[in-house]
Scaffold this active site. Structure first.
Site, PDB file in Angstrom:
ATOM      1  N   VAL A  11       0.757  -1.165   0.042  1.00 29.64           N
ATOM      2  CA  VAL A  11      -0.058   0.059  -0.092  1.00 29.64           C
ATOM      3  C   VAL A  11       0.908   1.125  -0.067  1.00 29.64           C
ATOM      4  O   VAL A  11       0.642   2.158  -0.847  1.00 29.64           O
ATOM      5  CB  VAL A  11      -1.007   0.111   1.189  1.00 29.64           C
ATOM      6  CG1 VAL A  11      -1.726   1.217   1.218  1.00 29.64           C
ATOM      7  CG2 VAL A  11      -1.995  -1.183   1.186  1.00 29.64           C
ATOM      8  N   GLU A 149      -7.561   1.793   1.712  1.00 32.73           N
ATOM      9  CA  GLU A 149      -7.071   1.583   0.476  1.00 32.73           C
ATOM     10  C   GLU A 149      -7.845   0.311  -0.192  1.00 32.73           C
ATOM     11  O   GLU A 149      -7.984  -0.676   0.435  1.00 32.73           O
ATOM     12  CB  GLU A 149      -5.650   1.179   0.692  1.00 32.73           C
ATOM     13  CG  GLU A 149      -4.859   1.002  -0.660  1.00 32.73           C
ATOM     14  CD  GLU A 149      -4.988   1.882  -1.712  1.00 32.73           C
ATOM     15  OE1 GLU A 149      -4.615   3.096  -1.586  1.00 32.73           O
ATOM     16  OE2 GLU A 149      -5.518   1.557  -2.742  1.00 32.73           O
ATOM     17  N   GLU A 153      -3.332  -6.480  -5.337  1.00 27.52           N
ATOM     18  CA  GLU A 153      -2.101  -6.741  -6.139  1.00 27.52           C
ATOM     19  C   GLU A 153      -2.214  -7.210  -7.545  1.00 27.52           C
ATOM     20  O   GLU A 153      -3.122  -7.819  -7.886  1.00 27.52           O
ATOM     21  CB  GLU A 153      -1.483  -7.844  -5.285  1.00 27.52           C
ATOM     22  CG  GLU A 153      -1.245  -7.602  -3.566  1.00 27.52           C
ATOM     23  CD  GLU A 153      -0.749  -8.547  -2.988  1.00 27.52           C
ATOM     24  OE1 GLU A 153      -0.129  -9.470  -3.282  1.00 27.52           O
ATOM     25  OE2 GLU A 153      -0.768  -8.411  -1.745  1.00 27.52           O
ATOM     26  N   ASN A 206     -14.136  -5.790   1.603  1.00 33.99           N
ATOM     27  CA  ASN A 206     -13.339  -7.130   1.669  1.00 33.99           C
ATOM     28  C   ASN A 206     -14.480  -8.386   1.863  1.00 33.99           C
ATOM     29  O   ASN A 206     -14.416  -9.339   1.263  1.00 33.99           O
ATOM     30  CB  ASN A 206     -12.213  -7.019   2.323  1.00 33.99           C
ATOM     31  CG  ASN A 206     -11.037  -6.393   1.435  1.00 33.99           C
ATOM     32  OD1 ASN A 206     -11.269  -5.899   0.331  1.00 33.99           O
ATOM     33  ND2 ASN A 206      -9.932  -6.353   2.112  1.00 33.99           N
ATOM     34  N   ALA A 250     -15.389 -19.052 -10.070  1.00 34.77           N
ATOM     35  CA  ALA A 250     -15.495 -20.135  -9.114  1.00 34.77           C
ATOM     36  C   ALA A 250     -13.927 -20.526  -9.166  1.00 34.77           C
ATOM     37  O   ALA A 250     -13.271 -20.629 -10.295  1.00 34.77           O
ATOM     38  CB  ALA A 250     -16.413 -21.525  -9.468  1.00 34.77           C
ATOM     39  N   GLY A 255      -7.096 -16.277  -1.535  1.00 28.78           N
ATOM     40  CA  GLY A 255      -5.861 -16.374  -0.500  1.00 28.78           C
ATOM     41  C   GLY A 255      -5.363 -14.787  -0.597  1.00 28.78           C
ATOM     42  O   GLY A 255      -6.228 -13.880  -0.557  1.00 28.78           O
ATOM     43  N   CYS A 258      -4.932 -10.056   2.477  1.00 26.68           N
ATOM     44  CA  CYS A 258      -6.091  -9.329   2.752  1.00 26.68           C
ATOM     45  C   CYS A 258      -7.446 -10.086   3.071  1.00 26.68           C
ATOM     46  O   CYS A 258      -7.703 -10.000   4.128  1.00 26.68           O
ATOM     47  CB  CYS A 258      -6.642  -8.255   1.529  1.00 26.68           C
ATOM     48  SG  CYS A 258      -5.102  -7.526   1.084  1.00 26.68           S
ATOM     49  N   ARG A 325       1.350 -15.412   0.334  1.00 28.25           N
ATOM     50  CA  ARG A 325       0.530 -15.269   1.643  1.00 28.25           C
ATOM     51  C   ARG A 325      -0.813 -16.047   1.534  1.00 28.25           C
ATOM     52  O   ARG A 325      -1.661 -15.619   0.681  1.00 28.25           O
ATOM     53  CB  ARG A 325       0.532 -14.163   2.280  1.00 28.25           C
ATOM     54  CG  ARG A 325       2.045 -13.575   2.755  1.00 28.25           C
ATOM     55  CD  ARG A 325       1.897 -11.988   3.224  1.00 28.25           C
ATOM     56  NE  ARG A 325       1.743 -11.001   2.120  1.00 28.25           N
ATOM     57  CZ  ARG A 325       1.929  -9.974   2.341  1.00 28.25           C
ATOM     58  NH1 ARG A 325       1.641  -9.442   3.554  1.00 28.25           N
ATOM     59  NH2 ARG A 325       1.757  -9.077   1.044  1.00 28.25           N
TER      60      ARG A 325
HETATM   61  C1  UGA Z   1      -8.153  -7.469  -2.191  1.00 29.24           C
HETATM   62  C2  UGA Z   1      -9.342  -6.342  -2.710  1.00 29.24           C
HETATM   63  O1  UGA Z   1      -9.612  -6.819  -4.051  1.00 29.24           O
HETATM   64  C3  UGA Z   1      -8.729  -5.253  -2.928  1.00 29.24           C
HETATM   65  O2  UGA Z   1      -9.833  -4.275  -3.180  1.00 29.24           O
HETATM   66  C4  UGA Z   1      -8.369  -4.893  -1.472  1.00 29.24           C
HETATM   67  O3  UGA Z   1      -7.684  -3.482  -1.498  1.00 29.24           O
HETATM   68  C5  UGA Z   1      -7.132  -5.645  -1.094  1.00 29.24           C
HETATM   69  O4  UGA Z   1      -7.898  -7.107  -1.096  1.00 29.24           O
HETATM   70  C6  UGA Z   1      -6.758  -5.235   0.222  1.00 29.24           C
HETATM   71  O5  UGA Z   1      -7.503  -5.321   1.219  1.00 29.24           O
HETATM   72  O6  UGA Z   1      -5.547  -4.806   0.192  1.00 29.24           O
HETATM   73  P1  UGA Z   1      -6.070  -8.975  -3.507  1.00 29.24           P
HETATM   74  O7  UGA Z   1      -5.896  -9.587  -2.151  1.00 29.24           O
HETATM   75  O8  UGA Z   1      -4.874  -8.008  -4.007  1.00 29.24           O
HETATM   76  O9  UGA Z   1      -7.060  -7.462  -3.143  1.00 29.24           O
HETATM   77  O10 UGA Z   1      -6.661  -9.645  -4.645  1.00 29.24           O
HETATM   78  P2  UGA Z   1      -7.927 -10.045  -5.079  1.00 29.24           P
HETATM   79  O11 UGA Z   1      -7.851  -9.593  -6.699  1.00 29.24           O
HETATM   80  O12 UGA Z   1      -9.157  -9.382  -4.753  1.00 29.24           O
HETATM   81  O13 UGA Z   1      -8.006 -11.569  -5.020  1.00 29.24           O
HETATM   82  C7  UGA Z   1      -8.142 -12.273  -3.900  1.00 29.24           C
HETATM   83  C8  UGA Z   1      -8.361 -13.818  -4.102  1.00 29.24           C
HETATM   84  O14 UGA Z   1      -9.648 -13.834  -4.568  1.00 29.24           O
HETATM   85  C9  UGA Z   1      -7.546 -14.305  -4.697  1.00 29.24           C
HETATM   86  O15 UGA Z   1      -7.036 -15.452  -4.386  1.00 29.24           O
HETATM   87  C10 UGA Z   1      -8.258 -14.753  -6.352  1.00 29.24           C
HETATM   88  O16 UGA Z   1      -7.808 -15.791  -6.807  1.00 29.24           O
HETATM   89  C11 UGA Z   1      -9.574 -14.839  -5.500  1.00 29.24           C
HETATM   90  N1  UGA Z   1     -10.941 -14.664  -6.334  1.00 29.24           N
HETATM   91  C12 UGA Z   1     -10.961 -13.444  -6.842  1.00 29.24           C
HETATM   92  C13 UGA Z   1     -11.594 -15.640  -6.610  1.00 29.24           C
HETATM   93  O17 UGA Z   1     -11.355 -17.017  -6.405  1.00 29.24           O
HETATM   94  N2  UGA Z   1     -12.695 -15.579  -7.667  1.00 29.24           N
HETATM   95  C14 UGA Z   1     -12.920 -14.203  -8.054  1.00 29.24           C
HETATM   96  O18 UGA Z   1     -14.033 -14.175  -8.912  1.00 29.24           O
HETATM   97  C15 UGA Z   1     -11.881 -13.204  -7.676  1.00 29.24           C
END
Ligand code: UGA
Length: 449
Positions: A11, A149, A153, A206, A250, A255, A258, A325
């Site tokens: 961040v 924020e 990632e 989140n 799906a 993971g 966050c 992580r």
């Molecule tokens: C997430 C949020 O999307 C951000 O808005 C937030 O700022 C961030 O956490 C945080 O709190 O710092 P991030 O963890 O980088 O962001 O990644 P995401 O793209 O949200 O994906 C999270 C997980 O969900 C991944 O493992 C991804 O594979 C999974 N995912 C995502 C799914 O299994 N299905 C989906 O449809 C979308």
């Protein structure tokens, strides 16, 4: 505006760099002097597409610097952004030690009015605590603002430069107006609210996204049993504007640093005020179970896993990051080794980070490329949806394998791709996509967790 970002994690680093990109004078401060040294040497400690170029550009323009010098960083700044980590305590609660230290550091160095803005994800009430800590240690005037924020990632720069919204929580109209002005070049969608609501918006957002993921994963599990296709179901649902298409992919579950941390923290925040957040508890439980469906599918296709050779594609918790992580791969590889399987794993960028967390695990063969991880394997498990995996020709992959099982944990492959090869193909909630088996006559239905 003269800005200081405390903490050069995801961040702090990305926000600092992006605010310099839009013309502000930015100092990024960190206690980790080795990290500061690497940043000053042009090395970027995280894998984030586009970040290295933006750092080089803005350093050269003289509006971005990295330092460990607390005093000058605080004194020179009009606004100071706290971007330090809030890792989970064993109870699930956020550990606020770094936040409190940053508040003390600011208070002891400030030399006049400052805006203290918190970007770290913090439980409701934390900014009030920051205000108390600072007030006890300084006579100088200041305002505390919560400015959560929402960057992801892998797309952190685009998310920061083109945010869906900016939330500013403050009881000071002046401080809120100054921060609104700072963010105006990024978006017009700026919402002003009180501090506690801003803190809650972050956790609720989140938690809601995590809920969408666990919801669609449960629908996928049911699709496998009733013979429906979850990708079509998600598409059909997503056309309803009240639902929307995003975060309905799906797979093997979420993971990262966050969602797992913030869902547990919100359960704890609710528990602290005697509220049992039953829905979110189920979301977490479903997510934890979802990754182990990979094991069930492996057993379904290969029987006993002892002595079987399993190729793993993807160690990062999602593509375009080297972050592992809470990656499902940690649990899945652990379970495979516990059952006596031989594991050979490949990730385009995350192997070193994975080994640092997982341990050296000599029984795992760490591979140089995707085909290497498929060589002589009885089964392949795709755990991260890196685009490079989708682009592979499956007949070439099959040609180097010992048996022909492909378990696609992210629903990456189309029917056409799968049917080019003769694979026993398993995906998540798409029982009819293709491959030799499982087929409609031998449905994946009946899997047991
Ligand atoms: C997430 C949020 O999307 C951000 O808005 C937030 O700022 C961030 O956490 C945080 O709190 O710092 P991030 O963890 O980088 O962001 O990644 P995401 O793209 O949200 O994906 C999270 C997980 O969900 C991944 O493992 C991804 O594979 C999974 N995912 C995502 C799914 O299994 N299905 C989906 O449809 C979308």
């Amino acid at each position: 505006m003269k800005l200081t970002f405390i903490g050069t994690g995801y961040v702090g680093l990305v926000s600092g760099v992006c605010f310099s990109e839009i013309g502000n004078d930015v100092t990024c401060l960190d206690k980790d002097l080795a990290k500061i040294g690497r940043l000053n040497g042009g090395e970027v400690p995280i894998y984030e597409p586009g970040l290295q170029e933006l750092i080089a550009k803005n350093k050269a323009l003289g509006r971005l610097r990295f330092t460990g010098d607390l005093s000058s960083s605080i004194r020179s700044a009009e606004a100071i952004f706290i971007c330090v980590g809030t890792p989970s305590l064993p109870s699930g609660e956020a550990n606020l030690a770094f936040i409190e230290q940053a508040a003390r550091d600011i208070a002891l160095e400030m030399n006049g009015y400052k805006i203290i803005a918190t970007k770290s994800t913090v439980p409701v009430g934390t900014n009030d605590k920051i205000r108390q800590i600072v007030a006890q240690l300084t006579q100088h005037p200041f305002d505390v603002v919560s400015i959560p924020e929402f960057l992801r990632e892998g797309s952190a720069i685009a998310d920061t430069l083109h945010p869906d919204r900016i939330i500013i929580g403050s009881d000071s109209p002046d401080a809120a107006a100054k921060l609104a002005e700072l963010h105006r070049p990024l978006t017009e969608r700026i919402m002003l609210t009180d501090v506690r609501s801003a803190e809650m918006i972050k956790y609720a957002s989140n938690a809601f996204l995590a809920t969408k993921i666990s919801f669609i994963n449960e629908i996928a599990n049911i699709c496998e049993k009733v013979g429906a296709d979850v990708t079509d179901v998600a598409k059909g649902m997503g056309h309803d504007r009240r639902i929307g298409p995003s975060f309905l992919q799906a797979g093997i579950g979420y993971g990262g640093s966050c969602f797992p941390k913030d869902t547990n923290a919100l359960i704890q925040i609710a528990g602290n005020v005697d509220y049992e957040f039953k829905l979110l508890k189920s979301v977490v439980e479903v997510n934890q179970g979802q990754r182990f469906n990979i094991m069930t599918k492996l057993r379904h296709s290969l029987g006993e896993l002892g002595g079987k050779r399993i190729g793993i594609w993807g160690l990062a918790f999602k593509p375009d990051t080297d972050d592992v992580r809470e990656s499902p791969a940690l649990d899945i590889i652990g379970a495979l080794l516990a059952e006596g399987a031989e594991v050979q794993a490949y990730d385009p960028v995350a192997t070193a980070n994975f080994r640092a967390i997982f341990g050296q695990a000599d029984e795992v063969r760490w591979c140089e490329d995707a085909l290497d991880a498929a060589r002589s394997a009885d089964a392949l498990c795709l755990l991260t949806d890196w685009p490079a995996f989708k682009a592979l020709a499956l007949p070439e992959v099959q040609a180097v394998m010992r048996q022909n099982v492909l378990i696609d944990g992210r629903n990456v492959y189309t029917s056409e791709q799968v049917n080019e090869a003769e694979l026993r193909y398993y995906s998540v909630g798409r029982p009819h996509v293709g491959g030799l088996s499982p087929s409609a006559s031998e449905p994946v239905a009946g899997y047991e967790r």
